[in-house]
Design a protein around this motif. Structure first.
Motif, short mmCIF file in Angstrom:
data_model
loop_
_atom_site.label_atom_id
_atom_site.label_comp_id
_atom_site.label_asym_id
_atom_site.label_seq_id
_atom_site.Cartn_x
_atom_site.Cartn_y
_atom_site.Cartn_z
N TYR A 226 0.67 -1.23 0.41
CA TYR A 226 -0.21 0.00 -0.18
C TYR A 226 0.87 1.24 -0.17
CZ TYR A 226 -3.77 -3.17 1.47
OH TYR A 226 -4.60 -4.27 2.25
N ARG A 227 0.85 2.09 -0.44
CA ARG A 227 1.01 3.90 -1.34
C ARG A 227 0.11 4.35 0.30
NH1 ARG A 227 5.66 5.79 -2.30
NH2 ARG A 227 6.56 4.00 -3.36
N PHE A 228 0.66 5.61 0.81
CA PHE A 228 0.02 6.96 1.60
C PHE A 228 0.58 7.82 0.29
CE2 PHE A 228 0.82 3.90 4.41
CZ PHE A 228 -0.61 3.83 5.54
N SER A 229 -0.57 8.74 0.43
CA SER A 229 -0.74 9.91 0.05
C SER A 229 -1.30 11.16 0.14
CB SER A 229 -0.91 9.62 -1.90
OG SER A 229 -2.12 9.05 -2.10
N ASP A 230 -0.50 12.17 -0.13
CA ASP A 230 -2.14 13.41 0.11
C ASP A 230 -3.15 13.44 0.12
OD1 ASP A 230 0.52 15.18 0.20
OD2 ASP A 230 -0.21 16.42 -0.86
N ASP A 231 -3.12 12.39 -1.11
CA ASP A 231 -4.91 12.19 -1.76
C ASP A 231 -5.50 10.80 -0.86
OD1 ASP A 231 -5.19 13.58 -4.35
OD2 ASP A 231 -4.21 12.16 -5.07
N SER A 232 -4.90 10.28 -0.39
CA SER A 232 -5.18 8.65 0.35
C SER A 232 -5.02 9.63 1.38
CB SER A 232 -3.72 7.54 0.63
OG SER A 232 -3.66 7.99 1.20
N ILE A 233 -4.97 10.26 2.26
CA ILE A 233 -4.62 10.98 4.05
C ILE A 233 -6.05 11.44 3.71
CG2 ILE A 233 -3.77 12.12 5.41
CD1 ILE A 233 -2.62 9.31 5.30
N LEU B 138 3.64 13.67 6.85
CA LEU B 138 1.87 13.52 5.37
C LEU B 138 0.74 14.02 6.45
CD1 LEU B 138 1.80 13.09 2.87
CD2 LEU B 138 1.55 10.63 3.05
N VAL B 139 0.75 13.32 7.09
CA VAL B 139 -0.19 13.20 7.96
C VAL B 139 -0.55 14.46 8.69
CG1 VAL B 139 -1.65 12.06 9.92
CG2 VAL B 139 -0.58 10.47 8.49
N ALA B 140 0.29 15.26 9.38
CA ALA B 140 0.65 16.22 9.86
C ALA B 140 -0.03 17.27 8.74
CB ALA B 140 1.50 16.79 11.10
N ASP B 141 0.66 17.08 7.53
CA ASP B 141 0.87 18.26 6.66
C ASP B 141 -0.19 18.70 6.21
OD1 ASP B 141 2.35 20.16 5.14
OD2 ASP B 141 1.86 19.70 3.39
N VAL B 142 -0.85 16.91 5.51
CA VAL B 142 -2.71 16.88 5.05
C VAL B 142 -3.44 17.18 5.83
CG1 VAL B 142 -3.84 15.60 3.71
CG2 VAL B 142 -2.01 15.54 3.17
#
Length: 785
Positions: free
Chosen positions: A536-543, A575-579
């Motif tokens: 699985y890949r985490f991204s801006d869209d998925s978060i 990434l989670v904090a920024d989104v």
């Protein structure tokens, strides 16, 4: 012996076997055995019974039809023996005759001295051209002019008595002499028609040719009656000539037993494990389909079904070939897990039944899907093909379209799997299965049936009913109605409840995840690859997708830490904090739509952006911008520009797009009931009891008296009413005269039940049904002797 008397002489056990094997004969139950015999001889009932016969048993029927008339068992055994490719006709012939008697297709004594075996009435008419032979000579020359037949008979059988057709038929009964008079070219033409089809096309077939003036090979045959003209350009080979050319054989290379299956031998345990793995994958594919359509449902086409682009996107999302993705979609719909609903235009959405299905065990969920696939009348394999030419539309067939229904789909699947069940541990080739089915069901052959068989074998492997081409243990339990879930459960892989987080913003699932963890990971990350381990890949869209579903930044990080066997990487935390920091600073509502933000400078930035020109934005206040586009389109456009808006309701509350929130309001699609194998034994017993009672009453029917022969009863109205009232009190039957709607006088034998409102309700023995009779149309009543 007449057929009706033979039926009447059957034992109760034999009658129960008949109605169980042919349940269409008792829908509804006939009034007596004479009615049962009549219904058994109807063309539709005979056609259904013949469709159930295997190739050898059908060949026995065709042989009796060709021999024409009661046939001694010894003569039948001799003719059938000539046709066998090898071996003796017994015991297969005796078994075939027993089955034909049970089906009432053949009647006659079963043992001891007999008058011969014969076909039931109507069977010969249904068998059009049995064994590829043409009509008998008396039939094929029926429409020829008598003068022409007289001339032909004078040429081939001079001096014999009878009509021209009778003389010609007698000469063709032994055509050896006539065949010796024709040329080799003419004999070769006959040989081409000998084994069927017995018809051909020649120019000017109806021209009159005499034996002495015949020149061409076809003229030689027509002049001697070895070929019969049945049209201006069509000829037919008489049955007697065909049998002679075949050397007295009705069939060629007949098999008394089914052909052996050919294929690869598989280890049963390995086949079971392989099928179980595929069953697990199929269940997960259906679950993933429903979850994805919960978030982003495809639209319903105006003509019904799923669009081609949506089908391709679904196949990509599920990482499956299009045919396998179509199978997943069709089975999910047939199982009532997805249905059309949503907006006015319609969307394909999961149903409330999906939520109930999802919480069950994996084995139970598979049984629901496998049973649905086995019994549904839809054909996923046709997705992407064109309409049939006779429909004159030449359009591609879409998934979920009504045109994918085929009534023969479920019987073909069951028949194909039954062939696999007959060979445990063997993975037969498709050609071998088709050959076996052609022997077992010869009257049901055709291009569509062969295509459906190939689809069934391919889909059985995908669903997990078979493994490595061999029927699995849980697949066998599914067919027999045993505990398939119990057989499958020990073979399923044990799901894991953790993932391995990587520094490159990926997570590796070391095995199949639990249902809840798989659902959560699908929400918060995108599947990058599948296999032994899913990445699985985490991204801006998925978060952002997880945040849209109501998750908070701290909640996301806590869930990641709880389900990861490795620490949460710093890059993923950032990434989670920024989104999350940018998420929701801009809010979109309905104006048609509006943009609201506490930071006027950010709104200034949006209105100054050239990419926002198409949104037709208008500043209403320092913190509010209105747009004429819809709220959903405005949210998508701002996100495409690099912003992170959220949608809000008319009350100003943030709209949380929960996965369970997108459900159709319609009823789940009903799954077709599995076919009933035979008739319930208790129903068969009650049916035979009713038939015997009705037949006894039918045979004991008394003749009417008190009326002249050929006349109907007549009398005063008061006498008629009194007689009917007395018959109701005494429970007696009466004979009445009755005027129909055209004023014609008829007679009926009735058992009156009650009189009210100017009508008599009675059982009409003449019609074998309960009817109401207008009292003013009853001309009179007479007693029965």
């Amino acid at each position: 012996m007449e057929f009706t008397e033979w039926i009447r002489g059957r034992t109760d056990d034999q009658l129960r076997a008949l109605v169980s094997a042919r349940p269409e004969l008792i829908t509804p139950v006939p009034a007596h055995l004479e009615g049962l015999a009549s219904r058994a001889g109807s063309p539709s009932a005979i056609g259904r019974a013949l469709d159930r016969l295997d190739r050898f048993t059908l060949a026995v029927v065709e042989t009796l039809a060709v021999l024409d008339g009661p046939v001694q068992a010894a003569a039948l055994r001799e003719v059938v023996g000539r046709a066998l490719a090898g071996g003796e006709p017994e015991p297969a012939l005796s078994a075939a005759l027993d089955r034909l008697r049970d089906l009432a297709l053949v009647y006659g004594p079963e043992d001891g001295p007999d008058d011969g075996l014969d076909l039931a009435p109507g069977v010969r008419k249904v068998l059009d051209g049995p064994a590829g032979l043409g009509p008998a000579a008396v039939e094929v020359f029926r429409h020829h002019p008598p003068e022409q037949l007289d001339e032909m008979a004078d040429d081939v059988a001079p001096g014999t008595p009878g009509t021209g057709r009778e003389r010609l038929a007698a000469a063709l009964a032994d055509p050896a002499g006539l065949l010796g008079e024709v040329s080799d070219e003419a004999r070769a033409a006959l040989d081409q028609l000998a084994w069927g089809p017995p018809t051909g096309r020649v120019p000017n077939a109806r021209r009159e040719v005499r034996k002495g003036s015949a020149r061409s090979p076809i003229e030689q045959l027509l002049a001697r009656g070895l070929l019969a003209a049945t049209g201006e350009e069509s000829v037919t080979l008489p049955r007697e000539v065909g049998l002679h050319l075949r050397g007295g054989r009705v069939h060629r290379d007949l098999l008394a037993v089914p052909p052996a299956l050919e294929g690869t031998t598989r280890d049963q345990k390995q086949a079971d494990r392989t099928a179980a793995g595929q069953a697990f994958t199929f269940v997960r594919s259906v679950e993933e389909l429903c979850e994805r359509w919960s978030i982003n449902p495809p639209g319903v086409l105006r003509t019904g079904g799923l669009g081609v682009r949506d089908m391709k996107r679904t196949a990509t999302d599920l990482d499956l070939p299009e045919w396998a993705a179509a199978l997943v979609v069709e089975v999910a719909h047939a199982a009532g897990l997805v249905s059309a609903g949503g907006s006015v235009d319609g969307e394909w959405l999961p149903t409330s039944g999906y939520d109930l299905w999802r919480v069950r065990s994996t084995a139970d969920r598979w049984v629901v899907l496998a049973q649905t696939w086995l019994h549904m009348d839809r054909v996923p394999g046709l997705v992407g093909e064109r309409d049939a030419p006779d429909q004159q539309r030449d359009r591609p067939l879409n998934a979920l379209h009504p045109d994918l229904r085929r009534s023969s789909a479920a019987p073909v699947r069951s028949a194909a799997l039954a062939v696999l069940a007959a060979a445990p541990g063997l993975a037969p080739s498709a050609g071998s299965v088709l050959e076996r089915l052609a022997w077992e069901q010869p009257r049901r052959r055709g291009p569509l049936r062969e295509q459906l068989t190939e689809f069934a074998l391919r889909e059985a492997e995908q669903v997990g009913v078979t493994g490595l081409g061999a029927l699995s243990g849980h697949g066998r339990a599914l067919l027999s109605g045993d505990d398939a879930a119990g057989a499958l459960a020990p073979l399923l892989p044990e799901p894991v409840d953790h993932v391995l987080l990587q520094a490159d913003l990926t997570a590796v699932a070391p095995g199949p995840l639990t249902s809840e963890l798989n659902r959560w990971m699908t929400l918060a990350a995108d599947v990058e690859s599948k296999g032994g381990a899913t990445v699985y890949r985490f991204s801006d869209d998925s978060i952002r997708r997880a945040l849209d579903a109501g998750q908070g930044a701290e909640e996301l990080l806590a869930a990641l830490a709880r389900h990861s066997a490795t620490p949460v990487p710093q890059a993923l935390s950032y990434l989670v904090a920024d989104v999350a920091r940018r998420h929701g600073r801009i809010r979109v509502g309905t104006a048609s739509a509006y943009v609201r933000c506490d930071d006027p400078a950010l709104l200034d930035q949006i209105t100054a952006d050239r990419r926002s020109a198409a949104l037709r934005l208008r500043r209403l206040a320092p913190t509010v911008i209105a747009s004429r586009t819809s709220r959903a389109a405005l949210v998508d456009s701002l996100r495409a520009m690099g912003y992170a808006p959220v949608a809000e309701s008319l009350d100003g509350d943030v709209i949380i797009s929960q996965l369970d929130g997108r459900r159709t309001e319609g009823m789940p699609a009903a799954r077709p009931a599995p076919p009933v194998n035979g008739l319930d034994p208790e129903v068969a017993v009650a049916t035979v009891r009713a038939l015997r009672a009705g037949d006894a009453a039918h045979l004991a029917r008394r003749e009417p008296v008190d009326a002249p022969a050929g006349a109907v009863p007549r009398g005063p109205a008061t006498t008629t009413i009194s007689a009917l009232q007395e018959a109701i009190r005494q429970g007696e039957r009466v004979w009445i005269g009755y005027l129909d709607s055209q004023g014609n006088a008829t007679s009926r034998i009735l058992e009156p039940a009650r009189m009210e409102g100017g009508y008599l309700t009675a059982y009409d023995e003449t019609r074998a049904a309960v009817h109401r009779f207008a009292l003013h149309r009853i001309t009179g009543v007479a007693g029965l002797s």
